[in-house]
Scaffold this motif. Structure first.
Motif, PDB file in Angstrom:
ATOM      1  N   HIS A   1       0.808  -1.216   0.000  1.00  0.00           N
ATOM      2  CA  HIS A   1       0.000   0.000   0.000  1.00  0.00           C
ATOM      3  C   HIS A   1       0.845   1.273   0.000  1.00  0.00           C
ATOM      4  CE1 HIS A   1      -2.478  -3.009   2.373  1.00  0.00           C
ATOM      5  NE2 HIS A   1      -3.223  -2.790   1.322  1.00  0.00           N
ATOM      6  N   LEU A   2       2.064   1.210   0.520  1.00  0.00           N
ATOM      7  CA  LEU A   2       2.872   2.421   0.726  1.00  0.00           C
ATOM      8  C   LEU A   2       4.313   2.157   0.307  1.00  0.00           C
ATOM      9  CD1 LEU A   2       2.428   5.308   2.037  1.00  0.00           C
ATOM     10  CD2 LEU A   2       3.586   4.368   4.047  1.00  0.00           C
ATOM     11  N   ASP A   3       4.876   3.107  -0.459  1.00  0.00           N
ATOM     12  CA  ASP A   3       6.288   3.072  -0.831  1.00  0.00           C
ATOM     13  C   ASP A   3       7.001   4.269  -0.217  1.00  0.00           C
ATOM     14  OD1 ASP A   3       6.350   0.770  -2.369  1.00  0.00           O
ATOM     15  OD2 ASP A   3       5.837   1.826  -4.222  1.00  0.00           O
TER      16      ASP A   3
ATOM     17  N   PRO B   1      10.108  -4.249   5.772  1.00  0.00           N
ATOM     18  CA  PRO B   1       9.044  -5.247   5.697  1.00  0.00           C
ATOM     19  C   PRO B   1       7.917  -4.942   6.680  1.00  0.00           C
ATOM     20  CG  PRO B   1      10.913  -6.123   6.914  1.00  0.00           C
ATOM     21  CD  PRO B   1      11.344  -4.788   6.379  1.00  0.00           C
ATOM     22  N   GLY B   2       6.728  -5.453   6.333  1.00  0.00           N
ATOM     23  CA  GLY B   2       5.626  -5.409   7.282  1.00  0.00           C
ATOM     24  C   GLY B   2       4.786  -4.164   7.230  1.00  0.00           C
ATOM     25  N   ARG B   3       4.058  -3.937   8.332  1.00  0.00           N
ATOM     26  CA  ARG B   3       3.089  -2.854   8.407  1.00  0.00           C
ATOM     27  C   ARG B   3       3.775  -1.497   8.481  1.00  0.00           C
ATOM     28  NH1 ARG B   3      -1.766  -2.043  12.943  1.00  0.00           N
ATOM     29  NH2 ARG B   3      -2.366   0.043  12.215  1.00  0.00           N
ATOM     30  N   ALA B   4       3.137  -0.522   7.840  1.00  0.00           N
ATOM     31  CA  ALA B   4       3.650   0.851   7.843  1.00  0.00           C
ATOM     32  C   ALA B   4       3.109   1.572   9.071  1.00  0.00           C
ATOM     33  CB  ALA B   4       3.252   1.575   6.563  1.00  0.00           C
ATOM     34  N   LEU B   5       3.735   1.354  10.209  1.00  0.00           N
ATOM     35  CA  LEU B   5       3.319   2.024  11.433  1.00  0.00           C
ATOM     36  C   LEU B   5       3.744   3.489  11.390  1.00  0.00           C
ATOM     37  CD1 LEU B   5       4.267  -0.808  13.927  1.00  0.00           C
ATOM     38  CD2 LEU B   5       1.949  -0.072  13.299  1.00  0.00           C
TER      39      LEU B   5
ATOM     40  N   ALA C   1       6.952   5.121   9.285  1.00  0.00           N
ATOM     41  CA  ALA C   1       6.651   5.910   8.090  1.00  0.00           C
ATOM     42  C   ALA C   1       7.112   7.358   8.244  1.00  0.00           C
ATOM     43  CB  ALA C   1       5.159   5.865   7.799  1.00  0.00           C
ATOM     44  N   TRP C   2       6.820   7.959   9.402  1.00  0.00           N
ATOM     45  CA  TRP C   2       7.197   9.362   9.572  1.00  0.00           C
ATOM     46  C   TRP C   2       8.696   9.520   9.780  1.00  0.00           C
ATOM     47  CZ3 TRP C   2       3.969  11.817   7.158  1.00  0.00           C
ATOM     48  CH2 TRP C   2       2.593  11.673   7.316  1.00  0.00           C
ATOM     49  N   SER C   3       9.379   8.499  10.275  1.00  0.00           N
ATOM     50  CA  SER C   3      10.845   8.552  10.359  1.00  0.00           C
ATOM     51  C   SER C   3      11.458   8.556   8.963  1.00  0.00           C
ATOM     52  CB  SER C   3      11.378   7.366  11.164  1.00  0.00           C
ATOM     53  OG  SER C   3      10.983   7.470  12.515  1.00  0.00           O
ATOM     54  N   LEU C   4      10.921   7.739   8.080  1.00  0.00           N
ATOM     55  CA  LEU C   4      11.411   7.738   6.701  1.00  0.00           C
ATOM     56  C   LEU C   4      11.135   9.072   6.024  1.00  0.00           C
ATOM     57  CD1 LEU C   4      10.264   4.135   5.725  1.00  0.00           C
ATOM     58  CD2 LEU C   4      12.630   4.950   5.776  1.00  0.00           C
ATOM     59  N   TYR C   5       9.986   9.659   6.305  1.00  0.00           N
ATOM     60  CA  TYR C   5       9.669  10.967   5.751  1.00  0.00           C
ATOM     61  C   TYR C   5      10.666  12.017   6.239  1.00  0.00           C
ATOM     62  CZ  TYR C   5       7.065  15.340   5.041  1.00  0.00           C
ATOM     63  OH  TYR C   5       6.702  16.624   4.695  1.00  0.00           O
TER      64      TYR C   5
END
Length: 590
Positions: free
Chosen positions: A210-212, A227-231, A235-239
């Protein structure tokens, strides 16, 4: 592609010619229970076209006495020449809803209150006032009876003030277009970063499915999907680390995006998908590239600098596949360079190279609407020609005659400059045989197969208040005081009906069977469900065709061209029970 029937479908060719009698079929667990009596209907059969024309003439004559169809509204006026040639350069939009590895429908997808907000109504019915232009137009769509007119109105709003006829005539598949609105609220309510944050917290969002998370630094593109769920924490750390977040299937989570796309797919006659891109300040998520879809970029929040480039050579024009990543050295001068602001629209055809980046410490959120993937003449003929060749070989002896024994003496690359008259005769023979192929081309059968595929690709329809009230969805059947109540509403021969919406079903001949494929049980996740269909009996084929072609005019059940009242009621009841028909007035208990 599934196996195609021979020609145009034997069942379709034979409809109305061989009407075999059959025993009454069991009605199963339908909420309707019409009495099935085999009383013969005697009348003169008219062609489907003449029946449709008569229905439309009757509708025009009664227009003054019936309730008026809400006006679609005039085109918005704007400054002449507002659209500018332009192209977009951001993460390549996945053209359609992605195929999930283990697809499960998000928990919020059926949220009635959220969908009611997108339609401009309360969950209980009354209309609400909205300030957003998007919410206003969605509320307007709720009052337009025809799904075809709803699609045209929403597309008109999407392009405004650019007239759709000018867009299709001069710009579609030809030029990139920028529509500058200077209205930051234009798309308000469609999707937001707050919606994305809520999804990360409340929904089962997975990286890769669902998210890249991607970034483009020093000419290199990286995808950093754990891997796995986008918690939210991940997600916000990657942003914060400079990654753009691409949401691949927003319509599965957002009722408003679902509504938006489900209406527009009828405008294109091709699957409409979307991606949402959130890019952090002073960053770029994706390398320059081109895509295989027609792209409409809707700037929702923040600002983004886009650079658009024409195809580098004719082979890339209207590309049928997406490109690899390009370096800056591969590109020339952009045909358009612009900063998109909230409310702006950017369109560019497939094959136009694009890249985008955030600057000046401001983030960007945009939605890319994509359509027309693998929907070219070449794709159509790619399916037609092998079948045409097969039929030609079977039916015409000229295609079975042997090649000249000596053709290798004058044909092939080593003889390409030869002036041998045998070579000229050989080429003329090939051209003559190729020209004959058109007579054997199963064009209608291939068109039906592509329509069947489109039905499977489509999002399920979003229903207006009227469509809910007048279809099976509006029946007051429920469980109360220990038993089901309000059961037993029936269709009669006097009931007037039409299809729920214009593009929700397709009648296809497959072998000796007639199958009606439909969208109402599709998932909002791409191809989560297998194609859904009903078998239509040959003696009901003319009636089914009339219902499909007469929309949005109503047809009296007793006027359906069947051999018996039993067949009329059986067909209408089956379609109504599946949610494919609506009635002119609400059904009442008998």
């Amino acid at each position: 592609m599934d196996e195609l029937p021979n020609g145009n479908g034997a069942a379709l060719l034979q409809r109305g010619r061989r009407r075999r009698r059959r025993q009454p079929q069991p009605r199963g667990v339908s909420v309707l229970a019409p009495p099935l009596r085999s009383r013969k209907v005697r009348r003169h059969r008219k062609s489907a076209a003449s029946r449709v024309a008569a229905l439309r003439a009757r509708a025009l004559l009664s227009e003054d006495s019936d309730s008026k169809v809400p006006s679609v509204g005039g085109k918005r006026e704007g400054p002449a020449g507002l659209p500018e040639t332009s192209r977009s350069a951001e993460p390549r939009p996945v053209p359609v809803r992605p195929r999930p590895a283990s697809a499960t429908l998000p928990r919020r997808v059926e949220g009635r209150a959220a969908l009611s907000r997108s339609l401009g109504t309360h969950a209980d019915g009354p209309e609400r006032p909205w300030d957003s232009p998007l919410q206003q137009v969605l509320a307007e769509l709720n009052g337009i009876p025809s799904s075809r007119r709803r699609a045209a109105r929403l597309f008109e709003w999407l392009l405004a003030p650019l007239p759709p006829d000018r867009f299709y005539r001069r710009l579609w598949e030809r030029e990139a277009v920028l529509v500058r609105r200077q209205d930051h609220s234009y798309y308000e309510g469609l999707f937001s970063t707050a919606d994305l944050d809520s999804m990360l917290r409340d929904e089962d969002v997975h990286f890769g499915q669902h998210l890249d998370a991607a970034r483009y630094v020093n000419g290199l593109r990286e995808t950093l999907n754990p891997p796995g769920r986008a918690l939210p924490a991940v997600a916000w750390s990657l942003y914060r680390a400079g990654c753009s977040l691409r949401l691949l299937c927003p319509q599965a989570f957002s009722p408003t995006v679902w509504h938006f796309l489900a209406v527009l797919q009828e405008q294109f006659g091709s699957m409409a998908g979307s991606n949402v891109y959130l890019t952090p300040p002073n960053s770029q998520g994706f390398a320059p590239h081109y895509d295989d879809i027609e792209a409409f970029v809707l700037q929702l929040e923040g600002r983004k600098l886009w650079r658009i480039y024409r195809p580098r050579d004719p082979s890339e024009e209207l590309a049928l596949t997406s490109s690899p990543n390009f370096s800056q050295e591969d590109l020339g001068e952009p045909v358009l360079q612009t900063v998109l602001e909230p409310g702006d629209l950017l369109y560019f055809p497939r094959g136009f190279i694009h890249q985008a980046e955030c600057q000046d410490g401001v983030h960007s959120l945009h939605l890319t609407l994509s359509t027309y993937q693998r929907n070219s003449w070449g794709d159509f003929l790619e399916a037609v020609l092998p079948l045409a060749m097969q039929a030609a070989i079977e039916e015409n002896v000229e295609f079975r005659r042997g090649l000249p024994r000596d053709f290798m003496d004058y044909m092939g690359a080593q003889h390409s400059d030869s002036k041998d008259p045998r070579r000229t005769a050989f080429m003329e023979k090939v051209r003559a045989l190729v020209a004959r192929l058109g007579h054997f081309a199963p064009v209608d059968a291939v068109a039906d197969q592509r329509a069947k595929d489109f039905i499977h690709d489509s999002l399920p329809p979003v229903l207006t208040d009227r469509e809910k009230a007048l279809s099976v969805h509006g029946l007051p059947v429920r469980w109360e005081a220990g038993e089901p109540v309000n059961v037993g509403a029936q269709l009669t021969t006097e009931t007037q009906v039409h299809m729920l919406q214009d593009g929700i079903a397709r009648l296809v001949g497959e072998g000796d069977r007639l199958l009606l494929y439909y969208t109402v049980e599709n998932s909002r996740v791409y191809h989560l469900e297998e194609p859904k269909c009903l078998e239509i009996h040959p003696q009901q084929a003319d009636a089914m065709e009339l219902l499909l072609r007469s929309y949005p005019e109503f047809v009296r059940v007793g006027d359906l061209p069947c051999d018996s009242v039993e067949d009329q009621l059986s067909l209408a009841t089956t379609l109504y029970d599946k949610g494919l028909l609506l009635t002119k007035t609400p059904l009442v208990l008998s």
